[in-house]
Design an enzyme around this catalytic site. Structure first.
Site, PDB file in Angstrom:
ATOM      1  N   PRO A   1       0.797  -1.227   0.000  1.00  0.00           N
ATOM      2  CA  PRO A   1       0.000   0.000   0.000  1.00  0.00           C
ATOM      3  C   PRO A   1       0.833   1.281   0.000  1.00  0.00           C
ATOM      4  CG  PRO A   1       0.024  -0.947   2.183  1.00  0.00           C
ATOM      5  CD  PRO A   1       0.756  -1.908   1.293  1.00  0.00           C
ATOM      6  N   CYS A   2       1.449   1.573  -1.130  1.00  0.00           N
ATOM      7  CA  CYS A   2       2.309   2.751  -1.232  1.00  0.00           C
ATOM      8  C   CYS A   2       1.539   4.048  -1.010  1.00  0.00           C
ATOM      9  CB  CYS A   2       3.026   2.777  -2.573  1.00  0.00           C
ATOM     10  SG  CYS A   2       1.953   2.717  -4.010  1.00  0.00           S
TER      11      CYS A   2
END
Length: 148
Positions: A115-116
């Protein structure tokens, strides 16, 4: 042939590419996929509705050792939480490598699973390939009360 699912709240399609049993790439696009993907639907449900994040094996063969450490660290950021590029750098054993973490986030081939969008700059959102408005909407989806 692309496989994917609509993330209706973003107006974007989630595309998933696999090689055998490993996920090679997960991306967001405005282009309609050729066919539906049950995995993409589960990933979309995780983002939009707080469903459990699917457990998948990622094809990390094209990633550097640093990227692997960063992606592993970022996978530990819980839904609704945020971490700065500098904090991720510190946790990966590379204090002072915030820019390198930013580069790893910019080239992240496993959106949502890694989950950048949860990694932000110290003084703001930082960057995002599809624009900060998409990053803001993704973060908002995860912080909504009762989204699960």
């Amino acid at each position: 042939m692309t496989k994917g699912a609509l993330i209706s709240s973003l107006g974007l399609y989630l595309h998933v590419e696999c090689t055998g049993n490993k996920v090679k790439r997960i991306s967001l696009s405005y282009e309609l996929p050729d066919e539906p993907s049950p995995l993409a639907e589960r990933i979309a449900a995780h983002l939009e509705k707080g469903a459990p994040c699917p457990s998948v094996e990622l094809d990390l063969s094209g990633c550097t050792d640093f990227q692997k450490r960063v992606y592993s660290t970022v996978q530990g950021i819980e839904r609704g939480e945020r971490m700065t590029y500098g904090e991720v750098a510190l946790l990966t054993g590379r204090p002072g490598a915030a820019r390198a973490v930013g580069r790893a986030m910019a080239t992240n081939p496993f959106l949502i699973i890694v989950p950048c969008h949860r990694v932000v700059a110290r003084g703001g959102l930082g960057g995002f390939a599809l624009g900060l408005d998409v990053k803001e909407r993704m973060l908002a989806l995860e912080s909504l009360e009762g989204s699960g």
